[in-house]
Design a protein around this motif. Sequence first.
Motif, mmCIF file in Angstrom:
data_model
loop_
_atom_site.group_PDB
_atom_site.id
_atom_site.type_symbol
_atom_site.label_atom_id
_atom_site.label_comp_id
_atom_site.label_asym_id
_atom_site.label_seq_id
_atom_site.Cartn_x
_atom_site.Cartn_y
_atom_site.Cartn_z
ATOM 1 N N LYS A 109 -23.783 -23.751 -6.588
ATOM 2 C CA LYS A 109 -23.514 -23.040 -7.839
ATOM 3 C C LYS A 109 -22.054 -22.605 -7.960
ATOM 4 C CE LYS A 109 -28.204 -21.480 -8.592
ATOM 5 N NZ LYS A 109 -29.076 -20.359 -8.911
ATOM 6 N N GLY A 110 -21.217 -22.985 -6.962
ATOM 7 C CA GLY A 110 -19.791 -22.682 -7.042
ATOM 8 C C GLY A 110 -19.390 -21.299 -6.589
ATOM 9 N N HIS A 111 -20.222 -20.639 -5.820
ATOM 10 C CA HIS A 111 -19.919 -19.288 -5.326
ATOM 11 C C HIS A 111 -19.650 -19.335 -3.822
ATOM 12 C CE1 HIS A 111 -21.085 -17.547 -9.148
ATOM 13 N NE2 HIS A 111 -22.213 -18.242 -9.104
ATOM 14 N N SER A 112 -18.523 -19.931 -3.441
ATOM 15 C CA SER A 112 -18.215 -20.080 -2.018
ATOM 16 C C SER A 112 -18.008 -18.736 -1.335
ATOM 17 C CB SER A 112 -16.983 -20.961 -1.823
ATOM 18 O OG SER A 112 -15.860 -20.400 -2.478
ATOM 19 N N ASP A 113 -17.528 -17.732 -2.068
ATOM 20 C CA ASP A 113 -17.339 -16.412 -1.474
ATOM 21 C C ASP A 113 -18.669 -15.790 -1.068
ATOM 22 O OD1 ASP A 113 -17.959 -16.303 -4.177
ATOM 23 O OD2 ASP A 113 -16.811 -14.476 -4.556
ATOM 24 N N LEU A 114 -19.701 -16.006 -1.858
ATOM 25 C CA LEU A 114 -21.035 -15.508 -1.513
ATOM 26 C C LEU A 114 -21.574 -16.230 -0.277
ATOM 27 C CD1 LEU A 114 -23.506 -13.758 -2.187
ATOM 28 C CD2 LEU A 114 -24.292 -15.602 -3.665
ATOM 29 N N SER A 115 -21.334 -17.531 -0.210
ATOM 30 C CA SER A 115 -21.797 -18.313 0.932
ATOM 31 C C SER A 115 -21.123 -17.854 2.220
ATOM 32 C CB SER A 115 -21.513 -19.801 0.690
ATOM 33 O OG SER A 115 -21.918 -20.559 1.794
ATOM 34 N N LEU A 116 -19.815 -17.725 2.195
ATOM 35 C CA LEU A 116 -19.088 -17.292 3.385
ATOM 36 C C LEU A 116 -19.479 -15.875 3.785
ATOM 37 C CD1 LEU A 116 -16.970 -18.030 5.483
ATOM 38 C CD2 LEU A 116 -15.250 -17.045 3.967
ATOM 39 N N GLY A 117 -19.599 -14.982 2.817
ATOM 40 C CA GLY A 117 -20.023 -13.613 3.103
ATOM 41 C C GLY A 117 -21.406 -13.558 3.722
ATOM 42 N N ASN A 118 -22.309 -14.409 3.245
ATOM 43 C CA ASN A 118 -23.658 -14.472 3.791
ATOM 44 C C ASN A 118 -23.637 -14.938 5.239
ATOM 45 O OD1 ASN A 118 -26.607 -14.581 3.668
ATOM 46 N ND2 ASN A 118 -26.306 -16.787 3.730
ATOM 47 N N ILE A 119 -22.858 -15.977 5.521
ATOM 48 C CA ILE A 119 -22.790 -16.518 6.885
ATOM 49 C C ILE A 119 -22.186 -15.493 7.844
ATOM 50 C CG2 ILE A 119 -21.698 -18.278 8.329
ATOM 51 C CD1 ILE A 119 -21.878 -20.140 5.813
ATOM 52 N N VAL A 120 -21.045 -14.940 7.465
ATOM 53 C CA VAL A 120 -20.376 -13.965 8.329
ATOM 54 C C VAL A 120 -21.239 -12.719 8.482
ATOM 55 C CG1 VAL A 120 -18.363 -12.453 8.541
ATOM 56 C CG2 VAL A 120 -18.063 -14.825 7.830
ATOM 57 N N GLY A 121 -21.776 -12.233 7.385
ATOM 58 C CA GLY A 121 -22.608 -11.034 7.441
ATOM 59 C C GLY A 121 -23.842 -11.213 8.305
ATOM 60 N N ALA A 122 -24.516 -12.346 8.165
ATOM 61 C CA ALA A 122 -25.719 -12.599 8.961
ATOM 62 C C ALA A 122 -25.391 -12.691 10.445
ATOM 63 C CB ALA A 122 -26.397 -13.886 8.490
ATOM 64 N N ASN A 123 -24.278 -13.332 10.775
ATOM 65 C CA ASN A 123 -23.913 -13.462 12.183
ATOM 66 C C ASN A 123 -23.463 -12.146 12.783
ATOM 67 O OD1 ASN A 123 -24.269 -16.304 13.036
ATOM 68 N ND2 ASN A 123 -23.051 -16.650 11.221
ATOM 69 N N VAL A 124 -22.684 -11.376 12.035
ATOM 70 C CA VAL A 124 -22.274 -10.066 12.530
ATOM 71 C C VAL A 124 -23.505 -9.177 12.696
ATOM 72 C CG1 VAL A 124 -21.018 -7.952 11.930
ATOM 73 C CG2 VAL A 124 -19.926 -10.179 11.663
#
Length: 157
Positions: A65-80
């Motif tokens: 959907k073109g929301h790369s910031d949401l994707s990166l935030g989700n990945i980093v947030g989930a791992n942290v």
Amino acid sequence: MPLAKTLILLVLGAVLIAVGANLLVDNGTLIAQALGVPESVIALTFVALGTSLPELVTAVTSLVKGHSDLSLGNIVGANVFNLVLVSGMSITLAPFTIPQSATLFGINSSLVLDLPVMLAVMLILTVPALVKGKLNRAQGILLLAIYAAFCAVQFTL
């Protein structure tokens, strides 16, 4: 779309993801144990997939959907969240020792293999992102290859 319908779909999606992840982990683990797959490989595949599937779906959906910031935030947030809160809470409630079942060069394989691989993956993700400001397909392919090799090595230990 009305707010009530959106909330109902959100709750339904969360419930279905949780049920699906539990089914995957429980049944995948039983099948793998019946086939004689080592516990470390089961943890690296079925359990990790079952717990990370919601992040994967969210990341791919947000990227499409073109929301790369949401994707990166989700990945980093989930791992942290997993590294800090989940491991911190688990160790606080039930301290444990690092399993000594497998060794490489006479040293615990977790210290010789797992931690260096984790650090290498972190560098592959962060250094190009800091320098270029973006991640590319080659990094994704490299990360998948590292994961496949890591799982293959776990079968031999």
